[in-house]
Design an enzyme around this catalytic site. Structure first.
Site, PDB file in Angstrom:
ATOM      1  N   HIS A 224       5.945 -24.513 -25.730  1.00  0.00           N
ATOM      2  CA  HIS A 224       4.827 -24.452 -24.867  1.00  0.00           C
ATOM      3  C   HIS A 224       3.566 -24.686 -25.303  1.00  0.00           C
ATOM      4  CE1 HIS A 224       2.740 -22.220 -21.692  1.00  0.00           C
ATOM      5  NE2 HIS A 224       2.775 -21.001 -22.210  1.00  0.00           N
ATOM      6  N   HIS A 272       8.181 -31.440 -18.763  1.00  0.00           N
ATOM      7  CA  HIS A 272       7.729 -30.388 -18.309  1.00  0.00           C
ATOM      8  C   HIS A 272       8.913 -29.971 -17.526  1.00  0.00           C
ATOM      9  CE1 HIS A 272       4.989 -27.603 -16.280  1.00  0.00           C
ATOM     10  NE2 HIS A 272       4.001 -27.945 -17.188  1.00  0.00           N
ATOM     11  N   ASP A 323      -0.550 -31.449 -23.195  1.00  0.00           N
ATOM     12  CA  ASP A 323      -0.819 -31.210 -24.468  1.00  0.00           C
ATOM     13  C   ASP A 323      -0.863 -32.662 -25.211  1.00  0.00           C
ATOM     14  OD1 ASP A 323      -0.780 -28.535 -24.902  1.00  0.00           O
ATOM     15  OD2 ASP A 323       1.256 -28.253 -24.680  1.00  0.00           O
TER      16      ASP A 323
HETATM   17  C1  LIG Z   1       1.165 -26.786 -21.714  1.00  0.00           C
HETATM   18  C2  LIG Z   1       2.582 -26.892 -21.900  1.00  0.00           C
HETATM   19  O1  LIG Z   1       3.200 -25.828 -22.231  1.00  0.00           O
HETATM   20  S1  LIG Z   1       3.283 -28.045 -21.387  1.00  0.00           S
HETATM   21  C3  LIG Z   1       4.887 -28.073 -22.485  1.00  0.00           C
HETATM   22  C4  LIG Z   1       4.674 -28.480 -23.633  1.00  0.00           C
HETATM   23  N1  LIG Z   1       6.008 -28.718 -24.465  1.00  0.00           N
HETATM   24  C5  LIG Z   1       6.492 -29.892 -25.061  1.00  0.00           C
HETATM   25  O2  LIG Z   1       5.706 -30.688 -24.862  1.00  0.00           O
HETATM   26  C6  LIG Z   1       7.821 -29.721 -25.851  1.00  0.00           C
HETATM   27  C7  LIG Z   1       8.674 -31.000 -25.594  1.00  0.00           C
HETATM   28  N2  LIG Z   1       9.246 -30.942 -24.282  1.00  0.00           N
HETATM   29  C8  LIG Z   1      10.324 -30.220 -23.885  1.00  0.00           C
HETATM   30  O3  LIG Z   1      10.929 -29.466 -24.825  1.00  0.00           O
HETATM   31  C9  LIG Z   1      10.764 -29.986 -22.387  1.00  0.00           C
HETATM   32  O4  LIG Z   1      10.469 -31.237 -21.903  1.00  0.00           O
HETATM   33  C10 LIG Z   1      10.295 -28.733 -21.761  1.00  0.00           C
HETATM   34  C11 LIG Z   1      10.817 -27.530 -22.632  1.00  0.00           C
HETATM   35  C12 LIG Z   1       8.882 -28.777 -21.612  1.00  0.00           C
HETATM   36  C13 LIG Z   1      10.997 -28.488 -20.585  1.00  0.00           C
HETATM   37  O5  LIG Z   1      12.262 -28.718 -20.412  1.00  0.00           O
HETATM   38  P1  LIG Z   1      13.344 -28.446 -19.477  1.00  0.00           P
HETATM   39  O6  LIG Z   1      12.614 -28.398 -17.968  1.00  0.00           O
HETATM   40  O7  LIG Z   1      14.238 -27.296 -19.972  1.00  0.00           O
HETATM   41  O8  LIG Z   1      14.296 -29.827 -19.623  1.00  0.00           O
HETATM   42  P2  LIG Z   1      14.928 -30.048 -20.647  1.00  0.00           P
HETATM   43  O9  LIG Z   1      14.360 -29.639 -22.025  1.00  0.00           O
HETATM   44  O10 LIG Z   1      16.431 -29.501 -20.160  1.00  0.00           O
HETATM   45  O11 LIG Z   1      15.258 -31.568 -20.616  1.00  0.00           O
HETATM   46  C14 LIG Z   1      15.744 -32.344 -19.713  1.00  0.00           C
HETATM   47  C15 LIG Z   1      16.442 -33.770 -20.497  1.00  0.00           C
HETATM   48  O12 LIG Z   1      15.272 -34.279 -20.898  1.00  0.00           O
HETATM   49  C16 LIG Z   1      15.139 -34.445 -22.319  1.00  0.00           C
HETATM   50  N3  LIG Z   1      13.879 -34.253 -22.688  1.00  0.00           N
HETATM   51  C17 LIG Z   1      13.050 -33.293 -22.088  1.00  0.00           C
HETATM   52  N4  LIG Z   1      11.918 -33.407 -22.958  1.00  0.00           N
HETATM   53  C18 LIG Z   1      11.911 -34.178 -23.821  1.00  0.00           C
HETATM   54  C19 LIG Z   1      11.264 -34.551 -24.882  1.00  0.00           C
HETATM   55  N5  LIG Z   1       9.935 -34.152 -25.044  1.00  0.00           N
HETATM   56  N6  LIG Z   1      11.752 -35.392 -25.859  1.00  0.00           N
HETATM   57  C20 LIG Z   1      12.923 -36.060 -25.485  1.00  0.00           C
HETATM   58  N7  LIG Z   1      13.708 -35.679 -24.676  1.00  0.00           N
HETATM   59  C21 LIG Z   1      13.126 -34.750 -23.938  1.00  0.00           C
HETATM   60  C22 LIG Z   1      16.086 -33.546 -22.777  1.00  0.00           C
HETATM   61  O13 LIG Z   1      16.460 -33.668 -24.011  1.00  0.00           O
HETATM   62  C23 LIG Z   1      17.131 -33.570 -21.666  1.00  0.00           C
HETATM   63  O14 LIG Z   1      17.852 -34.677 -21.975  1.00  0.00           O
HETATM   64  P3  LIG Z   1      19.431 -34.670 -21.859  1.00  0.00           P
HETATM   65  O15 LIG Z   1      19.791 -34.009 -20.228  1.00  0.00           O
HETATM   66  O16 LIG Z   1      19.924 -35.923 -21.891  1.00  0.00           O
HETATM   67  O17 LIG Z   1      20.029 -33.529 -22.623  1.00  0.00           O
HETATM   68  O1  LIG Z   2       3.530 -24.612 -16.837  1.00  0.00           O
HETATM   69  C1  LIG Z   2       4.307 -24.708 -17.859  1.00  0.00           C
HETATM   70  O2  LIG Z   2       5.415 -24.204 -17.867  1.00  0.00           O
HETATM   71  C2  LIG Z   2       3.672 -24.986 -19.072  1.00  0.00           C
HETATM   72  C3  LIG Z   2       2.170 -25.603 -18.847  1.00  0.00           C
HETATM   73  O3  LIG Z   2       1.988 -26.699 -18.357  1.00  0.00           O
HETATM   74  C4  LIG Z   2       1.040 -24.772 -18.913  1.00  0.00           C
HETATM   75  O4  LIG Z   2       1.466 -23.529 -19.141  1.00  0.00           O
HETATM   76  O5  LIG Z   2       0.070 -25.158 -18.771  1.00  0.00           O
END
Ligand SMILES: CC(=O)SCCNC(=O)CCNC(=O)[C@H](O)C(C)(C)COP(=O)(O)OP(=O)(O)OC[C@H]1O[C@@H](n2cnc3c(N)ncnc32)[C@H](O)[C@@H]1OP(=O)(O)O
Ligand SMILES: O=C([O-])CC(=O)C(=O)O
Length: 380
Positions: A224, A272, A323
Site C-alpha cells: 500500500h 493496482h 507511488d
Molecule cells: C497508493 C497505493 O497503495 S497503490 C499500490 C502500491 N503497491 C505497490 O506498488 C506494490 C506492488 N504491487 C502489488 O503488489 C500489486 O499490484 C497490488 C498488491 C497493488 C495489487 O495486487 P492484486 O490486485 O492483488 O494483484 P496480484 O498481486 O494478484 O497480481 C496479479 C498478477 O500481476 C503480477 N503483479 C502485480 N503487481 C506486480 C508488481 N508490482 N510486480 C510484479 N508483478 C506484479 C502478480 O505477480 C500476478 O502475477 P501472476 O498472475 O503471474 O501470479
Molecule cells: O486504492 C487502493 O487500493 C490503493 C491506492 O491507490 C490508494 O489508496 O491511493
C-alpha cells in the site's frame, strides 16, 4: 456449510462493501472523482486546503469559508510540546511511520473531544489532525538529521509551510506547486486498505484518532503506501548516478527490471488492485515529476523512471501506480526516503477522516464471515 458451496473472495477482491459519496474510482475510464470533481481538475485549479475542505464538507469552500479554514489550520500548526517529547523519546533507528502512528495516538489521548464522536467533534478533530501532522513529519525528519525543530510560519500556505518546517528554507513556487499536487492526489481513494481499516475501527463506535492510528498501520505496508519508499529503494539499488545521461540510466534500469522479473520479484510502484490499465493519478503526478526533473536538472532520474516503466510494460504490461512518480519527486525535493510514506499520511488524513464521518453517519458493525477449515471437532 459445505466448503464446495462457499465462494471465498480472498482480499475481498471485487467485493462491494458499502456506498460512499466521497470519491469514485472508475478503472474503465481511468478516472477518479472527489465529490464529483475530476482529481486532475482539482490538482490544476485548487489548493490542497480547498480539496481537504471539499472532502469533508462535500462542496468547495466559498472565499470566506476558505479564509476561516486557513486561519484555523495556521493556528493549529505548532508541534504540541507533549507530542515532541514523545517523538524525542523514540529511537531514530525506528521507522518514521512508527512515529506517525504514535503521534496520532498521543494527539488523540490529549484531545479535549477524545470521546466525542458527534459530527461536529469529528470534524474538529479531523481539521486539528490535518493542521498538526506536517509538524510531526517535518520534525521527525529533522531530528534524524540532528537538526532542531523549525517553527511554522503563518504567512505561508499549507504546502509551503510544510516544506519550510522540513528544510528551514523558504521553498520556490515551482516546488510548492508540485508538492501541493502530490498532496491532492494522495488525499482520497475510496475503500483502499487503510481507509477500510479506518472504517472497520469506526464501525465498532471507537473514536476518530483510534481509527486514524490503525489506518496509519495499514498504510505502512509496501503493498500500500509503503510502496513510494520502496520505489526509491529500487532506484537506489540500481544506482543513481548524477553524471549519467538519460539513455545510459534507462538502459541500466531496463536490465535491472528484466533480471528482477526473471526472478519473479514484485516490483513496488507497479500494479493496482482496482486499476488494471493504469492509475488515473499517474499522468498528473508524472507531469509534476517532470517539472522537478527540469527544475533540479536531473535527467538520469527520468532515465531510471522510463527504463523501469518500459521494461515492465514489455514484460508484463503492468502499469505504474501513484507511488511510482511520487517517490522520485519527493527524493528530488530533498526528503529522506523513509519520510515518503509519512507524507502520504499527512495527505490521506483528509480522506480517512471523511470516511470515518461517513461511516459514523450510516453505521453498521463491519464483521464478515469466515469458512472454518481446521481440524474437525474432537475431545481433549
Ligand atoms: C497508493 C497505493 O497503495 S497503490 C499500490 C502500491 N503497491 C505497490 O506498488 C506494490 C506492488 N504491487 C502489488 O503488489 C500489486 O499490484 C497490488 C498488491 C497493488 C495489487 O495486487 P492484486 O490486485 O492483488 O494483484 P496480484 O498481486 O494478484 O497480481 C496479479 C498478477 O500481476 C503480477 N503483479 C502485480 N503487481 C506486480 C508488481 N508490482 N510486480 C510484479 N508483478 C506484479 C502478480 O505477480 C500476478 O502475477 P501472476 O498472475 O503471474 O501470479
Ligand atoms: O486504492 C487502493 O487500493 C490503493 C491506492 O491507490 C490508494 O489508496 O491511493
Amino acid at each position: 456449510m459445505n466448503t464446495a458451496t462457499v465462494e471465498i473472495r480472498k482480499g475481498l477482491a471485487g467485493v462491494v462493501v458499502d456506498y460512499t459519496a466521497i470519491s469514485k474510482v472508475n478503472p474503465d475510464t481511468n478516472s477518479l472523482l472527489y465529490r464529483g470533481y475530476p482529481v486532475q481538475e482539482l490538482a490544476a485549479k485548487c489548493s490542497f486546503e480547498e480539496v481537504a475542505y471539499l472532502l469533508w464538507h462535500g462542496e468547495l469552500p466559498t472565499q470566506e469559508e476558505l479564509e476561516q479554514f486557513r486561519a484555523a489550520e495556521r493556528a493549529g500548526r505548532a508541534l504540541d510540546p507533549s507530542v515532541k517529547a514523545v517523538i524525542d523519546a523514540l529511537p531514530t533507528t525506528g521507522h518514521p511511520m512508527d512515529v506517525c502512528r504514535t503521534a496520532a495516538s498521543v494527539l488523540g489521548a490529549r484531545h479535549p473531544l477524545a470521546e466525542d464522536s458527534s459530527p461536529e467533534a469529528n470534524l474538529t478533530k479531523a481539521k486539528d489532525l490535518f493542521a498538526a501532522f506536517p509538524a510531526v513529519v517535518a520534525y521527525d525528519q529533522r531530528r534524524r538529521r540532528g537538526q532542531a525543530l523549525v517553527e511554522p510560519r503563518d504567512d505561508l500556505g499549507y504546502s509551503a509551510n510544510f516544506l519550510w518546517m522540513t528544510f528551514g528554507e523558504e521553498p520556490v513556487e515551482e516546488v510548492v506547486e508540485a508538492f501541493d499536487v502530490s498532496m491532492i492526489l494522495y488525499a482520497e481513494h475510496s475503500f483502499n486498505a487503510s481507509t477500510f481499516t479506518a472504517r472497520v475501527v469506526t464501525s465498532t463506535l471507537s473514536d476518530l484518532h483510534s481509527a486514524v492510528t490503525a489506518a496509519i498501520g495499514a498504510l505502512k505496508g509496501p503493498l500500500h503506501g509503503g510502496a513510494n519508499e520502496a520505489v526509491m529503494h529500487t532506484f537506489e539499488e540500481i544506482g543513481i548516478r548524477t553524471e549519467e545521461s538519460l539513455d545510459e540510466a534507462a538502459g541500466r534500469a531496463k536490465t535491472w527490471m528484466e533480471h528482477a522479473l526473471a526472478q519473479k520479484k514484485k516490483v513496488m510502484g507497479f500494479g493496482h488492485r482496482v486499476y488494471k490499465h493504469g492509475d488515473s493519478r499517474v499522468p498528473t503526478m508524472k507531469a509534476a515529476l517532470d517539472k522537478m526533473i527540469a527544475h533540479y536538472g536531473r535527467p538520469e532520474i527520468l532515465g531510471l523512471y522510463n527504463g523501469l516503466e518500459q521494461a515492465m510494460d514489455e514484460a508484463k504490461a503492468i502499469k505504474p501506480n501513484l507511488d511510482y512518480p511520487a517517490g522520485p519527486t519527493y527524493h528530488l525535493m530533498g526528503f529522506d526516503t523513509p519520510t515518503f510514506t509519512p507524507l502520504f499520511v499527512a495527505s490521506r488524513i483528509t480522506g480517512w477522516t471523511a470516511h470515518i464521518m461517513e461511516q459514523t453517519a450510516s453505521n453498521s458493525l463491519i464483521r464478515p464471515l469466515s469458512e472454518y477449515n481446521g481440524v474437525e471437532q474432537r475431545s481433549v
